[in-house]
Scaffold this motif. Sequence first.
Motif, short mmCIF file in Angstrom:
data_model
loop_
_atom_site.label_atom_id
_atom_site.label_comp_id
_atom_site.label_asym_id
_atom_site.label_seq_id
_atom_site.Cartn_x
_atom_site.Cartn_y
_atom_site.Cartn_z
N THR A 278 0.84 -1.20 0.00
CA THR A 278 0.00 0.00 0.00
C THR A 278 0.87 1.24 0.00
OG1 THR A 278 -0.08 -0.14 2.40
CG2 THR A 278 -1.93 -1.07 1.18
N ALA A 279 0.31 2.33 -0.50
CA ALA A 279 1.02 3.60 -0.48
C ALA A 279 1.22 4.04 0.97
CB ALA A 279 0.23 4.65 -1.25
N PRO A 280 2.32 4.72 1.26
CA PRO A 280 2.60 5.11 2.66
C PRO A 280 1.59 6.11 3.20
CG PRO A 280 4.19 6.10 1.17
CD PRO A 280 3.41 5.12 0.36
N VAL A 281 1.36 6.02 4.49
CA VAL A 281 0.46 6.92 5.22
C VAL A 281 1.14 7.29 6.53
CG1 VAL A 281 -1.80 7.20 6.27
CG2 VAL A 281 -1.55 5.73 4.27
N LYS A 282 1.02 8.54 6.92
CA LYS A 282 1.51 8.98 8.22
C LYS A 282 0.34 9.55 9.00
CE LYS A 282 6.31 9.81 6.90
NZ LYS A 282 7.48 10.71 6.97
N THR A 283 0.16 9.09 10.23
CA THR A 283 -1.02 9.49 11.01
C THR A 283 -0.60 10.17 12.31
OG1 THR A 283 -1.08 7.29 12.02
CG2 THR A 283 -2.45 7.66 10.07
N PRO A 284 -1.36 11.16 12.75
CA PRO A 284 -1.04 11.84 14.02
C PRO A 284 -1.55 11.02 15.20
CG PRO A 284 -3.01 12.78 13.07
CD PRO A 284 -2.53 11.74 12.09
N SER A 285 -1.05 11.32 16.36
CA SER A 285 -1.57 10.68 17.56
C SER A 285 -3.00 11.18 17.81
CB SER A 285 -0.67 10.98 18.76
OG SER A 285 -0.55 12.37 18.95
N ALA A 286 -3.76 10.39 18.52
CA ALA A 286 -5.19 10.66 18.67
C ALA A 286 -5.47 12.02 19.32
CB ALA A 286 -5.83 9.55 19.51
N HIS A 287 -4.61 12.45 20.23
CA HIS A 287 -4.92 13.67 20.98
C HIS A 287 -4.68 14.95 20.17
CE1 HIS A 287 -0.57 13.57 21.68
NE2 HIS A 287 -0.64 14.84 22.04
N ILE A 288 -3.95 14.85 19.02
CA ILE A 288 -3.74 16.05 18.20
C ILE A 288 -4.41 15.93 16.82
CG2 ILE A 288 -1.56 16.64 19.32
CD1 ILE A 288 -0.12 15.54 16.84
N ASN A 289 -5.06 14.82 16.56
CA ASN A 289 -5.66 14.58 15.23
C ASN A 289 -6.72 15.65 14.94
OD1 ASN A 289 -7.06 13.57 12.96
ND2 ASN A 289 -6.52 11.47 13.54
N ASN A 290 -6.53 16.39 13.85
CA ASN A 290 -7.48 17.45 13.50
C ASN A 290 -8.55 16.98 12.52
OD1 ASN A 290 -6.25 17.44 10.96
ND2 ASN A 290 -5.06 19.30 11.34
N GLY A 291 -8.50 15.70 12.14
CA GLY A 291 -9.52 15.14 11.27
C GLY A 291 -9.34 15.47 9.79
N LYS A 292 -8.23 16.13 9.42
CA LYS A 292 -8.02 16.53 8.03
C LYS A 292 -6.90 15.71 7.39
CE LYS A 292 -9.72 21.22 8.80
NZ LYS A 292 -9.45 22.67 8.71
N THR A 293 -6.98 15.59 6.08
CA THR A 293 -6.06 14.72 5.35
C THR A 293 -5.39 15.48 4.21
OG1 THR A 293 -7.40 12.78 5.86
CG2 THR A 293 -5.86 12.58 4.04
N ILE A 294 -4.10 15.27 4.06
CA ILE A 294 -3.32 15.87 2.98
C ILE A 294 -2.84 14.76 2.05
CG2 ILE A 294 -1.45 17.45 2.40
CD1 ILE A 294 -3.51 18.58 4.41
N TYR A 295 -3.11 14.88 0.76
CA TYR A 295 -2.57 13.95 -0.23
C TYR A 295 -1.37 14.59 -0.92
CZ TYR A 295 -6.68 10.78 -0.30
OH TYR A 295 -7.67 9.88 0.02
N PHE A 296 -0.27 13.84 -1.01
CA PHE A 296 0.88 14.24 -1.82
C PHE A 296 0.86 13.40 -3.10
CE2 PHE A 296 2.08 16.20 2.05
CZ PHE A 296 3.12 17.09 1.81
N ASP A 297 0.70 14.07 -4.22
CA ASP A 297 0.54 13.37 -5.49
C ASP A 297 1.88 12.89 -6.04
OD1 ASP A 297 -0.92 12.61 -7.96
OD2 ASP A 297 0.38 14.16 -8.83
N VAL A 298 1.94 11.63 -6.47
CA VAL A 298 3.07 11.13 -7.25
C VAL A 298 2.57 10.43 -8.51
CG1 VAL A 298 4.85 10.94 -5.48
CG2 VAL A 298 3.18 9.12 -5.72
N SER A 299 1.32 10.69 -8.87
CA SER A 299 0.77 10.05 -10.07
C SER A 299 1.31 10.66 -11.34
CB SER A 299 -0.76 10.14 -10.06
OG SER A 299 -1.20 11.48 -10.25
N HIS A 300 1.80 11.91 -11.26
CA HIS A 300 2.26 12.60 -12.46
C HIS A 300 3.69 13.11 -12.33
CE1 HIS A 300 -1.90 12.37 -13.61
NE2 HIS A 300 -1.65 12.97 -14.75
N GLY A 301 4.43 12.58 -11.41
CA GLY A 301 5.82 12.99 -11.29
C GLY A 301 6.19 13.29 -9.86
N GLY A 302 7.27 14.02 -9.71
CA GLY A 302 7.79 14.32 -8.39
C GLY A 302 8.87 13.35 -7.96
N VAL A 303 9.17 12.37 -8.78
CA VAL A 303 10.21 11.38 -8.44
C VAL A 303 11.19 11.20 -9.59
CG1 VAL A 303 8.95 10.06 -6.70
CG2 VAL A 303 8.52 9.63 -9.10
N GLU A 304 11.18 12.11 -10.57
CA GLU A 304 12.05 11.98 -11.72
C GLU A 304 13.43 12.58 -11.43
OE1 GLU A 304 8.93 12.91 -11.91
OE2 GLU A 304 8.01 11.48 -13.26
N GLY A 305 14.44 12.06 -12.12
CA GLY A 305 15.78 12.58 -11.92
C GLY A 305 16.18 12.51 -10.46
#
Length: 725
Positions: free
Chosen positions: A31-58
């Motif tokens: 599975t693609a990597p996921v990083k999760t906050p501890s329960a007491h600071i979790n703000n319920g929001k999610t950030i996706y970092f896209d690698v479907s179109h690049g970001g890993v070239e060169g």
Amino acid sequence: MNKTTLAMMLTVGLFSSMGSVQAAAYDWNKTAPVKTPSAHINNGKTIYFDVSHGGVEGNADWVIDGAFSDFADALVQQGYTVKEYRGIDLNNDGVIRFHDDRSNNNTQNEAVITFDAIKNSDVFVLAETNRPFTMAEQAALEQYVAAGKGVFFVADHYDADRNLNTWDATEVFNGYNRSDLSKYNLGGEYGDWRNPKSANAGWLVENFGIRFRFNGVDYKQGVSGVEPSTQTEGITQGVQPILMAAGATLAVVDPQKAKGLVYFSESDNPVKWRHAKDQGLYFGGKAEGPYVAIAKSGAGKAAFIGDSSPIEDASPKYRRQDTGNSKKTYPGWTDAGNAATLAVNIINWLATPESYQYFDNNNGHKSGFVTPTPMASQEMADPNNGQPWGTPASGFNPWNTDTYKYNSFNAPNGDSQTNPDPDPDPTPTPGGTLSVVEALAATQGEALVVMGKVTAAVNGIYGLELSDVNSPSKHIFVKLESSQRADFNPQLNPAILNKNIIVTGKRNSYMGEAGVRYVSDIQIAPTALSIEQALNTAQGESFEIIGRVKSGLNGIYALVLEDINDASFTINVKLESDQRNQFSPQLNPELLNAIMVVNGVRDSYMSQAGVRQVSKLRITDDAGSDPVSGSGMSVSEVLALANGEPVTVEGKITRGVNGKYALELTDDTNNSESLYIKLESSQRTMYSPLLNVALIGKRLRVEGIKNNYMSHPGVRNVSQLMLID
């Protein structure tokens, strides 16, 4: 877990949480990597970092468990869940990979963006996207923003074509290639991607009122024009100047949609990136457009930055796709001039839904500043003529992932190696600096940077003959542009004969022989290269380099030199048997931190970039130069010359000029006559009076080109400096 189950999980956007862990073994069925906050600071929001179109070239490695791990970890500490987005599984094979569909609708193309796949996130980070979006993907991003979400566009300088597919992030984000060739009218799923030659046209400006420029600018000291937080929705609170290690700016077209956060200030002195294909820096100051900006278009938001360097860290995960070599990334997240505070502030703003629609000067939402010339005339033409940045490695096809090397992102297989250590290779340049012999072997139309010796005029005032430094019988003809003839044609300027120069252009023919045309830049080659410059030279090239002794290596047999201005650049020097007693740091610890000049041949040593066949070594004095007797012109004599003429001038250092960037050289017999000497970046540590007060009053010999600096008679393009008493 079988592939079908995994495919279903990825299709509906669910990812198995791995927490904030080290990179897993290479396996595309994970599975693609996921990083999760501890329960007491979790703000319920999610950030996706896209690698479907690049970001890993060169050398790029913009993944949350690689060179964007510090960024991702900082967001987790803010309470966000951070996930890597690879695409959706269209053919149920459980492997999220890219399959080219520019010509045909390929159901195997799983590295795609759809609204349904990303709608459960709050912010979508696009980092150095190197592959164009289909019209459906652009529509998905528009729908995402219309739903009140935020997109963070992280670009880089024009020609950051890391996978050599002729696209960089400035072009992909704008929605058109810099070229207007017919091949960029892609049609079908993509539509027309030819340069519209108008700042008001293109996907980005039409949706967000802003476009990325096609410039290439260096300013590692930090872009300091940070707008007050009252103007920037509070985003710049606590933000310091942001470094730019070869980046782009943006142009604000619609000030109610977009506004800048960080600009070049009047005191900043940005320079053209040395590999920029055109002028590099178009206007300077605020007129160059913002380095960092935001947009509010309807319900959603967007943010933009023109360089990844101040966000990335030095922990790449993957191998290079083209060669399989390890990567080296810039430690920008912790370096002076980092964008850590700014980047987190941007994500917090993007992730917060707000009801206002535009920056319309109501309720504190101040409008932006329209960039005076939002599309420079240079941006309407393509200096690459539709060609990639450089020549792809043998067998590598950026559109075919089956050609990607083991352990690279999207490769068909790997050997389960985890977190390969970065090697000392520098960020790739367009093939590095070639010798004339190597330029002769280059393919027609290839963009290149070649160094050689000027040996004759060609076709009167219109060209020159460039001979190989080590093989004088080999030469190539260079067609000069009109603005270059006065300085570099031997018929007009005999002083240029036998000078080594560096020419940036395209391999072609001229006057019926092998040649270089479309020359965008010519520089006098420095006598001694910095370590960063040396790393970009070709294997087998003879050179003279200067650096600081960092350590011994392999016992008494070698030493490590580091770049005087950037210690992250190092090169290994193999000592000959008769040199070890005097120059081995193990035998002579007092050599550590000394400035050393080395003559040798570019090679490798101990499996890293190196120098062999060393013919000469010398330790310089405290100012980095050997005292010599003078033989140059006086300051008064140079003042009588026309601009553009190569000169060797001697005079007395009287003060620093423009901080550490220049010095004043006065005539030995008339203190009222002076020249401003503009120092190159590699010269400032040794020759800036601001950094070395002891230089004031000493006599200096300077080789360069007479030209004005800061509206005062001066010398630029300085190739050599020597103290002479």
